[in-house]
Design an enzyme around this catalytic site. Structure first.
Site, PDB file in Angstrom:
ATOM      1  N   SER A 312       0.816  -1.216   0.000  1.00 41.45           N
ATOM      2  CA  SER A 312       0.000   0.000   0.000  1.00 41.45           C
ATOM      3  C   SER A 312       0.849   1.266   0.000  1.00 41.45           C
ATOM      4  CB  SER A 312      -0.944  -0.020   1.205  1.00 41.45           C
ATOM      5  OG  SER A 312      -1.782  -1.142   1.166  1.00 41.45           O
ATOM      6  N   ARG A 327       7.745   6.277  -3.952  1.00 43.01           N
ATOM      7  CA  ARG A 327       8.112   7.003  -2.726  1.00 43.01           C
ATOM      8  C   ARG A 327       7.500   6.285  -1.537  1.00 43.01           C
ATOM      9  NH1 ARG A 327       4.155   9.782  -5.334  1.00 43.01           N
ATOM     10  NH2 ARG A 327       2.193  10.135  -4.191  1.00 43.01           N
ATOM     11  N   ASP A 365      -5.338  -3.026  -2.830  1.00 42.82           N
ATOM     12  CA  ASP A 365      -6.405  -3.548  -1.976  1.00 42.82           C
ATOM     13  C   ASP A 365      -7.786  -3.379  -2.595  1.00 42.82           C
ATOM     14  OD1 ASP A 365      -6.377  -0.824  -1.752  1.00 42.82           O
ATOM     15  OD2 ASP A 365      -6.529  -0.753   0.423  1.00 42.82           O
TER      16      ASP A 365
END
Length: 725
Positions: A312, A327, A365
């Site tokens: 995530s 990042r 997700d």
């Protein structure tokens, strides 16, 4: 002589007392030079006539004194009682007179002081005059009431008007819904044509969804914050599954470090520990360890765990199992990992431990939510959309690859003609072409960590709804006329007390109002709003809120939540129209999988979504009835495992050389090289670097080369035919 004595019966006791101590009794006494007299007491009838007359006079005087004292006490009691009755009647009369011209009458004591200080002479009414049309409010309830107050709430028109003004700014009409749907469709198409748009429309390289009949055991891991979760999902083939998982916190030294291997080695060790604990039999079944990434020798295929990696963090996905980290967020800081393939980093550490695990898929997700719903949904229709309405919001849907105009980097299975697209709709209409923008929306965005982006999410997700309500309530409290969460005195509160707010109340703190209390407000339908008032006191430190305070809070919270639900319907309705399945007679149901606290726990949130869907042009009542919204749990766990299943099927279909051909090639050698054939480990080495035990080069014959060429051509042709089919 000694002291004078009066002798009576021989057996009578003798007491030495001053004769004046007992005036009510008769005595025989004598005084001699001021000394006390020894006396023996007898009944009055036994005394002489002179002593009897003296005692009667003394008794009469004492009785008169007692009667006088009692009379004065009785007179004082009567006077005080009359004064109290008169004072009560005067106060009640003043309350009645003042209530005819005032919504919030001051306390009776205050009125009495004004009355007594007036220039007109006070006139005490003989009896309190009660108007039958006025309902009296008990100003002194029982100290321990056994039931909630039932008196009529006092009417604060200023607060009602202010509440209506605030609520009206969150109004989202049917016309607004349709205008937003058209803009959403426009930005959907724009995102399919090029990058850099509000809706990113990210290809996921997942080209199929399960139908509920799949079987097998798959792994998934979820790295989404400060915890790391490892799951195994056993698919039963009947739309059901068994889930086993463990969760561990990530050490701070692994979150902030200079080497990526520190973090990914920790993750690999957690996978190893999970396999040993929950799948020890299969974990120990393989005797020979191998590199699972190259898939050459060692574990048999059925011994390998295919793993879906839910990561995530922002990545640039290049294949179903490849994505470069863009990042770090959420407190992670590992510069060494930026720009590298996170799947490869994890696989490297897994291989160092010799685990039978292959990182098969990099998972979002939201895509996992779609996969989980598609597997568990009943009926023959597959799910077309997975959506999250919780702390954040996003959606992923099945799109035809022919509609994707922008270039898709990397390899993917083109045979299905479809691909799941990650919409990233939290950033819909960042330009504010159509999105509503109240003063409180603007204030929230300005104070957020990412002003100007995720504008759609900031009006929908649970993370922001509570803050919008808080900002609106604070502005209402600044209006002195409304008296929100404050009372002039106890008479203005239906609980006959005064409202106060603690200094550390979340109302005065950014993000201090949780969306959960909005759910309490929506669920509380009691006349007194007892549950909401208790929650305001317990959670927000608003002590003794009045009924009017709770009504105002409930109205604002409901308005914010209703707007969020109707905006959610905009996204769902636009995707349903984009798929073109609303008009397809073969599609009986359009299944939508949703996850998140809003759709699961907020009262009537899904009902408000359906209400808005019925108002959308092109959907209507008939189309809304065709859309089935169902909860899909654990997209990051179950969904990731299902994507690993899809990736495993793709991996088998794109295998470059059959294992049998490899063994055949490795067994062909010049006559006389028996040692090489007897040593299969050496035969697996590359042909151009094969060495015998003495270090001499082993060359192959022309016949072997020809045979190898024929076999290679046949393999390439077979692969080409398989991919074309």
């Amino acid at each position: 002589m000694g002291p004078a004595t009066v002798r009576c019966l021989a057996a009578a006791p003798v007491l030495r007392l001053a004769p004046s101590r007992l005036p009510c009794l008769s005595s025989s006494s004598a005084v001699d030079d001021g000394n006390a007299v020894s006396i023996v007491w007898f009944p009055r009838r036994a005394q002489d006539a002179g002593g009897s007359e003296t005692g009667k006079a003394s008794a009469t005087r004492q009785q008169a004194a007692w009667v006088g004292s009692a009379a004065w006490v009785l007179l004082a009691v009567v006077f005080v009682s009359l004064a109290q009755l008169l004072l009560h009647d005067t106060k009640q009369h003043l309350v009645q007179l003042h209530s005819r011209n005032s919504v919030f009458p001051p306390h009776p004591n205050l009125l009495l002081l004004r009355y007594l200080s007036s220039t007109s002479p006070p006139v005490a009414p003989a009896a309190a005059v009660v108007d039958d049309d006025i309902e009296l409010v008990c100003s002194n309830p029982a100290p321990f009431p056994t039931h909630p107050p039932t008196s009529r709430p006092l009417n604060n028109m200023a607060l009602a008007d202010e509440t209506s003004r605030v609520v009206s700014q969150f109004e989202f009409t049917d016309a607004d819904v349709n205008r937003h749907v058209q803009e959403f469709l426009r930005q959907l198409s724009e995102g399919l044509e090029k990058d850099g748009t509000s809706l990113s429309q990210i290809p996921t390289y997942v080209t199929g969804v399960p139908n509920g009949t799949e079987k097998g055991l798959y792994l998934s891991v979820d790295l989404g914050g400060t915890n790391f979760r490892v799951c195994s999902v056993a698919l039963n083939g009947d739309t059901t599954f068994n889930l086993t998982y463990s969760k561990v916190p990530i050490p701070k030294e692994c979150m902030v470090t200079d080497k990526a291997s520190n973090l990914f080695a920790f993750l690999a060790k957690q996978i190893e520990a999970f396999l040993k604990e929950h799948h020890g039999d299969r974990f120990n079944s393989g005797v020979q360890r191998r590199s699972t990434r190259s898939n050459r020798q060692g574990f048999r295929e059925e011994e390998v765990f295919h793993l879906g990696f839910t990561f995530s963090f922002p990545v640039q996905q290049l294949a179903i199992n490849k994505g470069n980290l863009m990042r770090w967020t959420k407190g992670f800081d590992i510069p060494d990992a930026v720009g590298k393939d996170v799947c490869a980093l994890l696989q490297t550490e897994i291989d160092k431990l010799g685990l039978p695990v292959k990182v098969a898929a990099l998972v979002n997700d939201t895509v996992g939510t779609l996969m989980a719903r598609s597997y568990t949904a009943t009926g023959s229709q597959r799910s077309i959309l997975g959506a999250i309405f919780g702390t954040g919001t996003n959606g992923a849907y099945i799109e035809k690859t022919s509609n994707i105009k922008k270039k898709i980097e990397g390899e993917y299975d083109k045979s299905t003609g479809e691909m799941i697209i990650n919409v990233e709709w939290g950033s819909f209409d960042n330009q504010l072409n159509v999105l509503p923008s109240t003063p409180w929306d603007k204030a929230l965005d300005a104070e957020s960590v990412n002003p100007g982006i995720q504008m759609f999410e900031k009006r929908i997700s649970g993370m922001f709804l509570g803050e919008i309500v808080r900002l609106a309530i604070v502005d209402m409290m600044k209006n002195e006329d409304t008296s929100l969460f404050k009372d002039v005195n106890s008479s203005t509160n239906d609980w006959s007390t005064t409202t106060s707010i603690g200094a550390k109340s979340g109302i005065f703190t950014q993000w201090g109002l949780d969306t959960a209390i909005m759910s309490v407000a929506a669920a509380d339908s009691t006349p007194e709003l007892s549950s909401l008032r208790q929650a305001l006191e317990n959670d927000m430190h608003v002590y003794n809120p009045s009924l009017e305070d709770a009504q105002a809070f409930k109205a604002v919270a409901n308005a914010v939540a209703r707007r969020a639900a109707r905006l959610s319907a905009v996204a769902i309705g636009a995707i349903a129209i984009q798929t073109g399945k609303l008009d397809d007679p073969t599609e009986e149901v359009i299944d939508v999988g949703v996850d998140g606290s809003l759709v699961e726990h907020y009262p009537f949130f899904r009902d408000m979504i359906y209400e808005a869907l019925r108002s959308i042009d092109g959907i209507g009542t008939k189309g809304a009835d065709k859309i089935r919204i169902g909860v899909a749990k654990d997209g990051s766990g179950v969904g990731a495992a299902l994507i690993a299943l899809v990736a495993a099927k793709m991996d088998k279909s794109t295998e470059t050389l059959p294992q049998a051909f490899k063994k055949e090639l490795s067994s062909i050698a010049r006559p006389g090289t028996i040692q090489q054939q007897q040593n299969p480990q050496k035969a697996e080495r590359r042909a151009d670097t094969k060495l015998n035990e003495t270090g001499t080069d082993l060359s192959v014959s022309n016949t072997a080369l020809a045979a190898g060429g024929v076999i290679g051509i046949a393999a390439v042709a077979a692969l080409w035919w398989s991919r074309q089919r």
